[in-house]
Design an enzyme around this catalytic site. Sequence first.
Site, short mmCIF file in Angstrom:
data_model
loop_
_atom_site.label_atom_id
_atom_site.label_comp_id
_atom_site.label_asym_id
_atom_site.label_seq_id
_atom_site.Cartn_x
_atom_site.Cartn_y
_atom_site.Cartn_z
N HIS A 22 -3.42 4.60 4.71
CA HIS A 22 -4.62 3.75 4.70
C HIS A 22 -5.77 4.45 3.99
CE1 HIS A 22 -8.05 1.45 6.12
NE2 HIS A 22 -8.48 2.48 6.80
N TYR A 50 4.01 6.00 11.40
CA TYR A 50 4.34 4.61 11.70
C TYR A 50 5.29 3.94 10.71
CZ TYR A 50 0.29 4.13 8.57
OH TYR A 50 -0.58 4.25 7.54
N ARG A 94 0.87 -1.18 0.00
CA ARG A 94 0.00 0.00 0.00
C ARG A 94 0.90 1.22 0.00
NH1 ARG A 94 -2.29 0.91 5.46
NH2 ARG A 94 -0.87 2.68 5.46
#
Lengths: 323, 366
Positions: free
Chosen positions: B262, B271, B258
């Site tokens: 998100h 993160y 990805r």
Amino acid sequence: MSGFTMVEALNRALADELEDDPQVLVFGQDIAALGGVFRVTAGLTERFGDRVFDTPLAESGIVGTAVGMAMYGYRPVVEMQFDAFSYPAFDQIVSHVAKMRNRSRGLISLPLVIRIPYGGGIGSVEHHSESPETYYAHTAGLTVVTPGSPADAYSLLRSSIRSDDPIVFLEPKRRYWQKQEGTLPVTTPDIGTAVVRRPGSTATLICYGPTVDLCLETAQAGTEEGWDLEVVDLRSLNPLDIGTLVASVEKTGRAIVVHEAGSFLGMGAEIAGQLSERAFYSLRAPVLRVTGFDVPYPAARLESFFLPGVDRILDAVARSLAY
Amino acid sequence: MPDDSTVTDPAQMIRCLPDPAAPDAPLSPHSLSDDQLLDLYRRMVEIRRLDALAMSLQRQGQLGVWASCLGQEAAQVASAHALAPQDWVFPSYRETAVGVVRGIPFVDLLSQYKGIWLGDYDPHKYRFAMNSIPIATHALHATGLAMAARRAGDDLVAVAYMGDGATSEGDAHEAMNFAAVYGAPVVFFIQNNQWAISVPLHRQTASPTLAARAGALGFRGIRVDGNDAAAVHTVTADALAHARGGSGPVLIEAVTYRIESHTTADDQARYRTEAEVAPWRERDPISRLDRYLSGGGLLTDDVRDGAHQHADSLAAATRDEILARSPGDPTEMFDHVYADERALLEEQRQMLVAEQRAFEESWEDS
């Protein structure tokens, strides 16, 4: 010997719908060879073959696969073995079963029935005696039905299977073996209709499922006090037949709601709210509630203290009359 | 097609196109014609352009949120391309490329994110179920529909699209187990994009691969390079044939990444580092197919330019359409709750109508 029990009525309703509509499927845990832990599905797999089948032990899986089958045009009737075992399927029921029609702007119908034996009074262990009706009745998109008699068990289950909406069908397990005179098939009023089971003038007892017979028994006992109690069996918790409740209260002026579930935010709270909005000038006393306590369902030797009983209801009638 | 090493060894997976990050990896033959490969290329270019449009619409405040599929175009486009028209797709919210390949106008997919309705396409027409936001719950619907189709004797496969995080959910397990027990024709297409919002794969599972899970449940698992359009198509076609032939479900783990956060509401800088993302940019699925097709002389500058021009004009038209789309009568919220009319909802509908009327009258008076 004439007459039939609620288990026999449910079994016959399933058999008759399986017979009438080849799209009907019945599945769940232990429902095939065993015939269900309460024998509601006894003999069906012998008669209808693989249209009545056992599943792996997974409630979310049972309801979730039923969603896919209903999308494909089948009419699944699934069994949750006990009330508290419907909770693993709660996400499927609330997030998908209830919402799919709306999410798809009416393009997907989910004609499925989730049968759940519920309520206490059978001396069972924890997680086998709960009354989860409010969780389901509160959820937009669900229809929640609960029979209080063998005849209603038959007729309402047949109507539920024929409905194009998903139905949570709550079966009062302690009334499973109760017998009623007459023969099947029978047709009783449709889903969404409350029924006056005993006409009276002193006060209205509002009940459903396991508390219907209890209220009829209470009304009989009340005659010794000179009371003529009306008993209204809701039969359907969502939709709720407010009209029948208002008409009864306009006649009696007093209402007492009786259920096994706790009182806090229970059906009694909704009914009290509705009656205060719609029958305020007919009420001669506040709507009272006789319910299970707001504690976790107790151990079997304590359940008689927890469950509403005749004396507790008669006491509530007296309190209502004292206003 | 797969041997066990591709299922259980994280270093092994099926590849058909040369991978710059693994130049020595063995390559399997693919089953695609030149036209099919070019079609995959055009579709991937198209969806990347549309995805970029959605990102910019969100930044302009036209969409509430957007879940980008940047970097996952090969996994989505090539798998969807392998489906037959009668097959059913059960998507999560990120499968927009799959939806486009199924024929859904992109504007209808954007509609949900503009807040027009909760879903805004005909699921029966495209055999593309309403996308499911609660993670993994729709996998059970795929299994149920496949069980139903098998019972009816119909030739179709249901494909459940999930991510790596979804495999941690109980419903994913139940869906796979039911499918295996009943031999239902389901393909579980797992896009292992390495991240479930902020949680990396190693926090989801201690299993060396996601594909290995199928073996424990008694059915076939395959591991494929998810950035390799030819491999994804070949493996998916093989899995569909397996399921269609009555041999039960298949799990495909498509290893991908990805590239974006998100969703637009997420911030990946909290993160993970760009140093982690960078190598995956090098393995971009469109560049990879481009190099392969260019090397073979199939993809000329004209074809490439044509693909981009088509994507640009589609994006421009889609932009006009979504900007013009507005919610309808708010009382529609009462229309689809039940099949029959409900007194309580009719009362509330009338209340809303009266409220609107009073508001309009007071507006006219002022």
